[in-house]
Design a protein around this motif. Structure first.
Motif, PDB file in Angstrom:
ATOM      1  N   TRP A   1       0.826  -1.204   0.000  1.00 47.92           N
ATOM      2  CA  TRP A   1       0.000   0.000   0.000  1.00 47.92           C
ATOM      3  C   TRP A   1       0.860   1.254   0.000  1.00 47.92           C
ATOM      4  CZ3 TRP A   1      -4.441  -0.730   4.133  1.00 47.92           C
ATOM      5  CH2 TRP A   1      -5.380  -1.645   3.633  1.00 47.92           C
TER       6      TRP A   1
ATOM      7  N   ARG B   1      -1.546   6.859   0.115  1.00 48.46           N
ATOM      8  CA  ARG B   1      -2.924   7.151  -0.275  1.00 48.46           C
ATOM      9  C   ARG B   1      -3.831   5.951  -0.017  1.00 48.46           C
ATOM     10  NH1 ARG B   1      -2.708   6.960  -6.966  1.00 48.46           N
ATOM     11  NH2 ARG B   1      -2.601   4.680  -7.116  1.00 48.46           N
ATOM     12  N   ASP B   2      -3.303   4.728  -0.198  1.00 45.08           N
ATOM     13  CA  ASP B   2      -4.090   3.526   0.047  1.00 45.08           C
ATOM     14  C   ASP B   2      -4.401   3.384   1.534  1.00 45.08           C
ATOM     15  OD1 ASP B   2      -3.676   3.022  -2.693  1.00 45.08           O
ATOM     16  OD2 ASP B   2      -1.853   1.867  -2.261  1.00 45.08           O
TER      17      ASP B   2
ATOM     18  N   CYS C   1      -7.108   5.797   2.465  1.00 43.19           N
ATOM     19  CA  CYS C   1      -8.396   5.266   2.018  1.00 43.19           C
ATOM     20  C   CYS C   1      -8.898   4.207   2.990  1.00 43.19           C
ATOM     21  CB  CYS C   1      -8.256   4.688   0.608  1.00 43.19           C
ATOM     22  SG  CYS C   1      -9.807   4.083  -0.108  1.00 43.19           S
ATOM     23  N   HIS C   2      -7.999   3.374   3.475  1.00 37.00           N
ATOM     24  CA  HIS C   2      -8.370   2.366   4.470  1.00 37.00           C
ATOM     25  C   HIS C   2      -8.879   3.038   5.747  1.00 37.00           C
ATOM     26  CE1 HIS C   2      -8.148  -1.208   7.014  1.00 37.00           C
ATOM     27  NE2 HIS C   2      -7.399  -0.521   7.854  1.00 37.00           N
TER      28      HIS C   2
ATOM     29  N   VAL D   1     -10.486   5.808   5.943  1.00 36.47           N
ATOM     30  CA  VAL D   1     -11.866   6.235   5.679  1.00 36.47           C
ATOM     31  C   VAL D   1     -12.826   5.077   5.967  1.00 36.47           C
ATOM     32  CG1 VAL D   1     -13.502   6.960   3.893  1.00 36.47           C
ATOM     33  CG2 VAL D   1     -11.214   7.978   3.977  1.00 36.47           C
TER      34      VAL D   1
ATOM     35  N   ILE E   1      -8.539  -1.809  -2.026  1.00 34.79           N
ATOM     36  CA  ILE E   1      -8.217  -0.495  -1.467  1.00 34.79           C
ATOM     37  C   ILE E   1      -7.425   0.385  -2.438  1.00 34.79           C
ATOM     38  CG2 ILE E   1      -6.950   0.698   0.360  1.00 34.79           C
ATOM     39  CD1 ILE E   1      -9.566  -0.482   1.305  1.00 34.79           C
TER      40      ILE E   1
ATOM     41  N   LEU F   1      -9.746   1.871  -5.019  1.00 38.07           N
ATOM     42  CA  LEU F   1     -10.598   2.918  -4.451  1.00 38.07           C
ATOM     43  C   LEU F   1      -9.799   4.199  -4.230  1.00 38.07           C
ATOM     44  CD1 LEU F   1     -12.641   0.944  -1.753  1.00 38.07           C
ATOM     45  CD2 LEU F   1     -13.496   1.858  -3.908  1.00 38.07           C
ATOM     46  N   ALA F   2      -8.584   4.048  -3.698  1.00 35.36           N
ATOM     47  CA  ALA F   2      -7.754   5.228  -3.432  1.00 35.36           C
ATOM     48  C   ALA F   2      -7.427   5.965  -4.722  1.00 35.36           C
ATOM     49  CB  ALA F   2      -6.474   4.804  -2.719  1.00 35.36           C
TER      50      ALA F   2
ATOM     51  N   TYR G   1      -9.982   8.473  -6.208  1.00 37.34           N
ATOM     52  CA  TYR G   1     -10.108   9.825  -5.660  1.00 37.34           C
ATOM     53  C   TYR G   1      -9.364  10.854  -6.511  1.00 37.34           C
ATOM     54  CZ  TYR G   1     -12.286   8.483  -1.203  1.00 37.34           C
ATOM     55  OH  TYR G   1     -13.152   8.030  -0.226  1.00 37.34           O
TER      56      TYR G   1
ATOM     57  N   LEU H   1      -9.252  12.790  -0.813  1.00 33.79           N
ATOM     58  CA  LEU H   1      -9.069  11.810   0.257  1.00 33.79           C
ATOM     59  C   LEU H   1      -9.033  12.506   1.614  1.00 33.79           C
ATOM     60  CD1 LEU H   1      -6.467   9.110  -0.891  1.00 33.79           C
ATOM     61  CD2 LEU H   1      -8.657   8.697   0.259  1.00 33.79           C
TER      62      LEU H   1
ATOM     63  N   HIS I   1     -12.581  13.571   2.549  1.00 37.67           N
ATOM     64  CA  HIS I   1     -13.451  12.470   2.960  1.00 37.67           C
ATOM     65  C   HIS I   1     -13.050  11.953   4.335  1.00 37.67           C
ATOM     66  CE1 HIS I   1     -15.845   8.713   1.438  1.00 37.67           C
ATOM     67  NE2 HIS I   1     -16.453   9.361   2.412  1.00 37.67           N
TER      68      HIS I   1
END
Length: 218
Positions: free
Chosen positions: A32, A35-36, A39-40, A42, A85, A88-89, A92, A98, A101
């Motif tokens: 990861w 940024r990943d 996202c996790h 979040v 993940i 998804l990241a 953004y 990110l 959120h």
């Protein structure tokens, strides 16, 4: 409750203070980028909100230590959810979204935790815990992920000393064994969870405890 608030606030502040270029650097989580990991976080914040509005009317089946399952192997990043993940990241696009959120959902999770009754009971992952124990478990989660966030960012602020100490105490309770006094709280967490390989001197200090490591939490 106070430690939950401090650990979560410090982690969110650290994310908010990151320059955009740091989001493309590696994190302490295998496979990861920063940024990943954000996202996790979040998704973690969403989980906190969901759990706090999922009351249980049965007796607790777990506490802050037994909430955690010990996994046999460290994550490889190939688990379907773990692999989702990064996608998804990336969706953004810009780090500011990110950050937005995480601040939005993360602030809500923090407020909900502050309003919750520590003696109340909630259900999550087929377990029933008091809210106090559930939030205590997340002090360990936030602190470890704060260490992951700054693993390759030497200029970024790390976790507060009091949450490092609390997370270490939680990990020792999970292990059933204290780390040597020569280990700093940070090193106990990094070595104990396999985020860093122990040095020869640390292995010697760990003694038989070294055979139990790493403690892979899930």
């Amino acid at each position: 409750m106070d430690l939950f608030s401090r650990s979560w606030s410090a982690l969110r502040t650290a994310v908010a203070d990151l320059p955009d270029e740091d989001f493309e650097r590696p994190s302490g989580c295998t496979g990861w980028l920063v940024r990943d990991l954000v996202c996790h976080l979040v998704i973690d914040a969403q989980d906190v909100l969901i759990t706090l509005v999922t009351p249980a009317d049965t007796a607790p089946t777990a506490d802050a230590a037994t909430y955690w399952d010990l996994l046999g192997e460290p994550p490889t990043g190939e688990d379907p959810l773990d692999a989702l993940i990064p996608r998804l990241a990336a969706a953004y696009g810009e780090p500011r979204w990110l950050k937005f959120h995480l601040d939005d959902v993360g602030s809500a999770a923090g407020r909900a935790a502050g309003l919750a009754d520590p003696a109340g009971r909630v259900s999550t992952q087929d377990k029933v815990l008091t809210i106090g124990d559930y939030l205590s478990a997340y002090v360990l989660e936030w602190t470890l992920h704060h260490l992951d966030l700054v693993a390759h960012l030497p200029s970024a602020a790390g976790p507060p000393a009091e949450t490092l100490a609390a997370a270490r105490a939680s990990l020792e309770k999970i292990a059933g064994t204290p780390f040597p006094a020569s280990f700093s709280d940070r090193d106990a967490l990094l070595v104990g969870t396999g985020r860093r390989t122990p040095t020869a001197a640390e292995k010697t200090a760990l003694g038989d405890f070294a055979a139990q490591l790493p403690l892979v939490l899930g």
